[in-house]
Design a protein around this motif. Structure first.
Motif, PDB file in Angstrom:
ATOM      1  N   HIS A  21       0.822  -1.211   0.000  1.00 53.07           N
ATOM      2  CA  HIS A  21       0.000   0.000   0.000  1.00 53.07           C
ATOM      3  C   HIS A  21       0.859   1.265   0.000  1.00 53.07           C
ATOM      4  O   HIS A  21       0.647   2.178  -0.787  1.00 53.07           O
ATOM      5  N   SER A  80      -3.692   4.903  -5.716  1.00 57.27           N
ATOM      6  CA  SER A  80      -4.822   4.062  -5.327  1.00 57.27           C
ATOM      7  C   SER A  80      -5.506   4.660  -4.091  1.00 57.27           C
ATOM      8  O   SER A  80      -4.860   4.873  -3.063  1.00 57.27           O
ATOM      9  N   LYS A  81      -6.804   4.917  -4.189  1.00 58.22           N
ATOM     10  CA  LYS A  81      -7.546   5.471  -3.056  1.00 58.22           C
ATOM     11  C   LYS A  81      -7.518   4.521  -1.871  1.00 58.22           C
ATOM     12  O   LYS A  81      -7.370   4.948  -0.722  1.00 58.22           O
ATOM     13  N   ARG A  82      -7.666   3.228  -2.138  1.00 56.94           N
ATOM     14  CA  ARG A  82      -7.635   2.227  -1.069  1.00 56.94           C
ATOM     15  C   ARG A  82      -6.297   2.253  -0.349  1.00 56.94           C
ATOM     16  O   ARG A  82      -6.227   2.151   0.871  1.00 56.94           O
ATOM     17  N   SER A  83      -5.215   2.442  -1.103  1.00 59.74           N
ATOM     18  CA  SER A  83      -3.885   2.481  -0.500  1.00 59.74           C
ATOM     19  C   SER A  83      -3.657   3.755   0.305  1.00 59.74           C
ATOM     20  O   SER A  83      -2.969   3.731   1.325  1.00 59.74           O
ATOM     21  N   ARG A 130       0.698   4.528  -7.388  1.00 61.17           N
ATOM     22  CA  ARG A 130      -0.331   4.367  -8.419  1.00 61.17           C
ATOM     23  C   ARG A 130      -1.565   5.214  -8.114  1.00 61.17           C
ATOM     24  O   ARG A 130      -2.558   5.132  -8.807  1.00 61.17           O
ATOM     25  N   GLY A 158       1.054   1.153  -3.839  1.00 65.65           N
ATOM     26  CA  GLY A 158      -0.291   1.700  -3.979  1.00 65.65           C
ATOM     27  C   GLY A 158      -0.309   3.213  -4.074  1.00 65.65           C
ATOM     28  O   GLY A 158      -1.028   3.780  -4.892  1.00 65.65           O
TER      29      GLY A 158
END
Length: 145
Positions: A108, A117-120, A115, A112
């Motif tokens: 993450h 990534s919202k989740r990360s 990239r 993450g």
């Protein structure tokens, strides 16, 4: 011995090497360099992910790299709790957290976030916040290192 936080050049070099390894995995192989996922793949807990040999080489390379640094630069100062039970429970809690969060700090926080990534982003904020809170609580209780 110089404390780790007072070694900015070594930290920069280490960070660049981590970033390079993550970039090679992502750009060269199309895979995320999340250590928990690679370890799960190597241990055959997970059927998804990179080829078994690649996962094994990455995971074995982590302690091998530390061993090589120790050979080249001398012993590395480490401090662990005296209780093996604390280490075992801590490892199990971290393992549970990585499965619950669908990844570890490297997956993450390094891969993450790069990239976007919202989740990360959410995961990284959670584990950084939990880490800060834990250190503050341990220091307040006089249990810090």
């Amino acid at each position: 011995m110089i404390p780790d936080y007072a070694m900015p050049v070594q930290g920069l070099i280490g960070g660049l090497m981590i970033g390079l390894a993550a970039a090679v995995m992502l750009l060269g192989l199309g895979r995320i360099a999340g250590v928990s996922g690679l370890l799960a793949r190597m241990m055959r807990i997970s059927d998804s992910g990179p080829p078994l040999v690649l996962a094994g080489m990455f995971v074995v390379g982590l302690p091998l790299g530390a061993f090589m640094v120790a050979l080249l630069s001398g012993p590395i100062e480490t401090r662990f709790p005296e209780s093996a039970a604390v280490l075992i429970v801590g490892g199990l809690v971290v393992g549970f957290g990585t499965r619950l969060g669908s990844g570890c700090t490297s997956g993450h926080g390094v891969c993450g976030l790069s990239r976007l990534s919202k989740r990360s982003v959410v995961a990284t904020l959670c584990f950084m916040g939990a880490g800060f809170a834990t250190v503050a609580a341990m220091n307040a209780l006089g249990l810090g290192w």
